[in-house]
Design a protein around this motif. Sequence first.
Motif, PDB file in Angstrom:
ATOM      1  N   PHE A 102       0.637  -1.373   0.253  1.00 27.99           N
ATOM      2  CA  PHE A 102       0.004   0.028   0.207  1.00 27.99           C
ATOM      3  C   PHE A 102       1.226   1.260   0.087  1.00 27.99           C
ATOM      4  O   PHE A 102       0.046   2.049   0.046  1.00 27.99           O
ATOM      5  CB  PHE A 102      -0.990  -0.249   1.307  1.00 27.99           C
ATOM      6  CG  PHE A 102      -0.592   0.174   3.002  1.00 27.99           C
ATOM      7  CD1 PHE A 102      -0.086   1.167   3.049  1.00 27.99           C
ATOM      8  CD2 PHE A 102      -0.066  -1.615   3.521  1.00 27.99           C
ATOM      9  CE1 PHE A 102       0.423   1.254   4.356  1.00 27.99           C
ATOM     10  CE2 PHE A 102       0.488  -0.731   4.492  1.00 27.99           C
ATOM     11  CZ  PHE A 102       0.825   0.404   5.147  1.00 27.99           C
ATOM     12  N   TRP A 103       2.473   1.491   0.087  1.00 30.27           N
ATOM     13  CA  TRP A 103       3.233   2.644   0.310  1.00 30.27           C
ATOM     14  C   TRP A 103       3.767   1.901  -0.310  1.00 30.27           C
ATOM     15  O   TRP A 103       4.937   1.128  -0.556  1.00 30.27           O
ATOM     16  CB  TRP A 103       2.863   3.064   1.465  1.00 30.27           C
ATOM     17  CG  TRP A 103       3.823   4.184   1.542  1.00 30.27           C
ATOM     18  CD1 TRP A 103       4.811   4.158   1.509  1.00 30.27           C
ATOM     19  CD2 TRP A 103       3.255   5.348   0.703  1.00 30.27           C
ATOM     20  NE1 TRP A 103       5.391   5.547   1.638  1.00 30.27           N
ATOM     21  CE2 TRP A 103       4.299   6.732   1.497  1.00 30.27           C
ATOM     22  CE3 TRP A 103       2.261   6.314   0.846  1.00 30.27           C
ATOM     23  CZ2 TRP A 103       4.193   8.305   0.947  1.00 30.27           C
ATOM     24  CZ3 TRP A 103       2.580   7.215   1.036  1.00 30.27           C
ATOM     25  CH2 TRP A 103       2.641   8.704   0.378  1.00 30.27           C
ATOM     26  N   ILE A 104       5.624   2.674  -0.983  1.00 31.36           N
ATOM     27  CA  ILE A 104       6.264   2.639  -1.823  1.00 31.36           C
ATOM     28  C   ILE A 104       7.165   3.563  -1.034  1.00 31.36           C
ATOM     29  O   ILE A 104       7.092   5.066  -0.833  1.00 31.36           O
ATOM     30  CB  ILE A 104       6.883   2.841  -3.135  1.00 31.36           C
ATOM     31  CG1 ILE A 104       5.480   2.639  -4.369  1.00 31.36           C
ATOM     32  CG2 ILE A 104       8.534   2.587  -3.369  1.00 31.36           C
ATOM     33  CD1 ILE A 104       5.832   0.425  -4.208  1.00 31.36           C
ATOM     34  N   SER A 281       6.283  10.650  -4.191  1.00 26.78           N
ATOM     35  CA  SER A 281       5.265  11.539  -3.911  1.00 26.78           C
ATOM     36  C   SER A 281       4.051  10.956  -3.536  1.00 26.78           C
ATOM     37  O   SER A 281       3.921   9.984  -4.491  1.00 26.78           O
ATOM     38  CB  SER A 281       5.456  12.839  -4.388  1.00 26.78           C
ATOM     39  OG  SER A 281       4.823  12.291  -5.617  1.00 26.78           O
ATOM     40  N   LEU A 282       3.144  11.864  -2.830  1.00 28.86           N
ATOM     41  CA  LEU A 282       1.776  10.475  -3.079  1.00 28.86           C
ATOM     42  C   LEU A 282       1.494  10.687  -4.512  1.00 28.86           C
ATOM     43  O   LEU A 282       0.492   9.900  -4.376  1.00 28.86           O
ATOM     44  CB  LEU A 282       0.838  11.590  -2.198  1.00 28.86           C
ATOM     45  CG  LEU A 282      -0.626  11.534  -1.476  1.00 28.86           C
ATOM     46  CD1 LEU A 282      -0.361   9.951  -0.854  1.00 28.86           C
ATOM     47  CD2 LEU A 282      -1.685  11.964  -0.475  1.00 28.86           C
ATOM     48  N   SER A 283       1.684  11.461  -4.669  1.00 27.59           N
ATOM     49  CA  SER A 283       0.180  11.495  -6.417  1.00 27.59           C
ATOM     50  C   SER A 283       1.572  10.588  -7.516  1.00 27.59           C
ATOM     51  O   SER A 283       0.241   9.885  -7.964  1.00 27.59           O
ATOM     52  CB  SER A 283       1.386  13.049  -7.477  1.00 27.59           C
ATOM     53  OG  SER A 283       2.527  13.478  -7.681  1.00 27.59           O
ATOM     54  N   TRP A 290       3.060   3.177 -10.367  1.00 26.24           N
ATOM     55  CA  TRP A 290       3.844   2.553  -8.700  1.00 26.24           C
ATOM     56  C   TRP A 290       2.687   1.660  -8.598  1.00 26.24           C
ATOM     57  O   TRP A 290       2.480   0.746  -8.791  1.00 26.24           O
ATOM     58  CB  TRP A 290       4.798   3.728  -7.448  1.00 26.24           C
ATOM     59  CG  TRP A 290       5.884   3.102  -7.754  1.00 26.24           C
ATOM     60  CD1 TRP A 290       6.518   5.217  -8.496  1.00 26.24           C
ATOM     61  CD2 TRP A 290       6.933   3.093  -8.006  1.00 26.24           C
ATOM     62  NE1 TRP A 290       7.763   4.972  -7.705  1.00 26.24           N
ATOM     63  CE2 TRP A 290       8.249   3.815  -7.768  1.00 26.24           C
ATOM     64  CE3 TRP A 290       6.540   1.575  -7.811  1.00 26.24           C
ATOM     65  CZ2 TRP A 290       9.113   3.199  -8.002  1.00 26.24           C
ATOM     66  CZ3 TRP A 290       8.532   0.905  -8.023  1.00 26.24           C
ATOM     67  CH2 TRP A 290       8.920   2.122  -8.047  1.00 26.24           C
ATOM     68  N   LEU A 291       1.654   2.497  -7.325  1.00 24.42           N
ATOM     69  CA  LEU A 291       0.397   1.187  -6.920  1.00 24.42           C
ATOM     70  C   LEU A 291      -0.966   1.680  -7.744  1.00 24.42           C
ATOM     71  O   LEU A 291      -1.430   0.764  -7.526  1.00 24.42           O
ATOM     72  CB  LEU A 291      -0.081   2.109  -5.873  1.00 24.42           C
ATOM     73  CG  LEU A 291       1.188   1.607  -4.668  1.00 24.42           C
ATOM     74  CD1 LEU A 291       1.003   2.722  -3.301  1.00 24.42           C
ATOM     75  CD2 LEU A 291       1.709   0.823  -4.317  1.00 24.42           C
ATOM     76  N   GLU A 333      -5.433   7.315  -1.882  1.00 26.74           N
ATOM     77  CA  GLU A 333      -6.252   8.253  -1.937  1.00 26.74           C
ATOM     78  C   GLU A 333      -7.599   8.938  -0.804  1.00 26.74           C
ATOM     79  O   GLU A 333      -7.960  10.378  -1.457  1.00 26.74           O
ATOM     80  CB  GLU A 333      -7.343   7.317  -3.034  1.00 26.74           C
ATOM     81  CG  GLU A 333      -6.906   6.700  -4.276  1.00 26.74           C
ATOM     82  CD  GLU A 333      -7.813   6.019  -5.397  1.00 26.74           C
ATOM     83  OE1 GLU A 333      -8.811   5.730  -4.555  1.00 26.74           O
ATOM     84  OE2 GLU A 333      -7.752   5.830  -6.181  1.00 26.74           O
ATOM     85  N   ARG A 334      -7.080   8.692   0.251  1.00 23.44           N
ATOM     86  CA  ARG A 334      -7.884   9.520   1.344  1.00 23.44           C
ATOM     87  C   ARG A 334      -7.195   9.640   2.553  1.00 23.44           C
ATOM     88  O   ARG A 334      -7.043  10.261   3.144  1.00 23.44           O
ATOM     89  CB  ARG A 334      -8.709   8.575   1.737  1.00 23.44           C
ATOM     90  CG  ARG A 334      -9.886   7.681   1.251  1.00 23.44           C
ATOM     91  CD  ARG A 334     -10.725   6.754   2.030  1.00 23.44           C
ATOM     92  NE  ARG A 334     -10.314   5.736   3.247  1.00 23.44           N
ATOM     93  CZ  ARG A 334     -10.661   4.534   2.487  1.00 23.44           C
ATOM     94  NH1 ARG A 334     -10.797   4.690   1.080  1.00 23.44           N
ATOM     95  NH2 ARG A 334      -9.832   3.451   2.973  1.00 23.44           N
ATOM     96  N   ALA A 335      -6.253  10.101   2.114  1.00 23.04           N
ATOM     97  CA  ALA A 335      -4.452  10.504   2.251  1.00 23.04           C
ATOM     98  C   ALA A 335      -4.430  11.712   2.087  1.00 23.04           C
ATOM     99  O   ALA A 335      -3.962  12.104   3.195  1.00 23.04           O
ATOM    100  CB  ALA A 335      -3.113   9.821   2.334  1.00 23.04           C
ATOM    101  N   GLU A 336      -4.791  12.496   1.079  1.00 20.28           N
ATOM    102  CA  GLU A 336      -4.842  13.810   0.390  1.00 20.28           C
ATOM    103  C   GLU A 336      -5.163  14.900   1.733  1.00 20.28           C
ATOM    104  O   GLU A 336      -6.071  14.610   2.066  1.00 20.28           O
ATOM    105  CB  GLU A 336      -5.107  13.956  -0.352  1.00 20.28           C
ATOM    106  CG  GLU A 336      -4.107  13.260  -1.956  1.00 20.28           C
ATOM    107  CD  GLU A 336      -4.446  12.879  -3.255  1.00 20.28           C
ATOM    108  OE1 GLU A 336      -4.268  14.107  -3.867  1.00 20.28           O
ATOM    109  OE2 GLU A 336      -5.707  12.903  -3.305  1.00 20.28           O
TER     110      GLU A 336
END
Length: 336
Positions: A102-104, A281-283, A290-291, A333-336
């Motif tokens: 769920f995260w790189i 980055s988040l984007s 990536w994901l 997508e809910r972390a922004e």
Amino acid sequence: MKLNNAIAMAGVTLLVSLPSVRPAQAEQNVVNIAYQLTPSPWVARVADKSFETQTGYTINWRQFNTGAEIISAMASGSIDISVLGSSPLAVAATAGLDIKLFWILEDIASAEALYVRNDSGINKPADLAGKKLAVPFASTSHYQLMYALEQWGIDGQTTVLNLDPNKAAAAWERKDVDGAFIWGAAMARLKLDGKPLVTSGEICQMGRCTFEGMVATTSFAEKNSEFMRQFVGIINAANQDYKSNRSEWGAESDNVKLISNLFGADAETVAEDISNYRYPSLSEQISCSWLGCAAEGGGAKTLKLTADFLKSQGKIGTVLDDYSGFVTDDYLERAE
């Protein structure tokens, strides 16, 4: 995090042999998280208890030495979230462990590289023909090295020796090898009289990427979605702070001292190690790089290609057609 011969096979064996135990998450607001000694901005937030403070969860942090150990702990139900490299993650996914990337955490970038001796006469890829190279077999470095040799048209023209990082550095110092593709403290020894011919990041641009990611058991993630959102938000904030305020991440900084004290490592080494990685980055995390994009996304593709490589090396018996079921961008997508 790397995967050598024994670890690769042990990871698969332990997945199918360990008994099932009661998951740690049965107790409300408690999470067990596995990590390894890879310096990274998010580790400063581990050291200063930001994850506990901001999420309200009790977090049991557990240090592991190998990806195989982490795979076994997740399979047993004693670990809910873990740091895992792309090679051991490919093993775990192929074996059917119900987990989600769920995260790189880090694009390995220049933290791994093929170094060549200054006196070896190697100045370009073609010069590797007839030379001896050291690399830990079935590691992320081995995966990238063999791809690079193929792309350069010299596959089969070099002698590739299976040596772990410390043994590779020792062979280098004895002048038994002309080059080595390794990482960490061992790579620092090569820098004294060698130069990088190619880095992990450059091979990623050629078409074969590696990464270290954050993985959760599907059951924990689904039952603790708000925690997951907060968790990646804290990691992302640490990365952004590192990118925007590099002066606050030098060897004398509080952030680096937090990490060096936690790991028992030299602050100068920690600061340099952090600078060798790239932090998406988040984007970028959500993108097809990536994901995102299911089977066409970079994360799923990397797992598939890594599994193909591990099978070719005899470390796993089968390869899945699609690894996108082990990758999610839901919580980002809910972390922004």
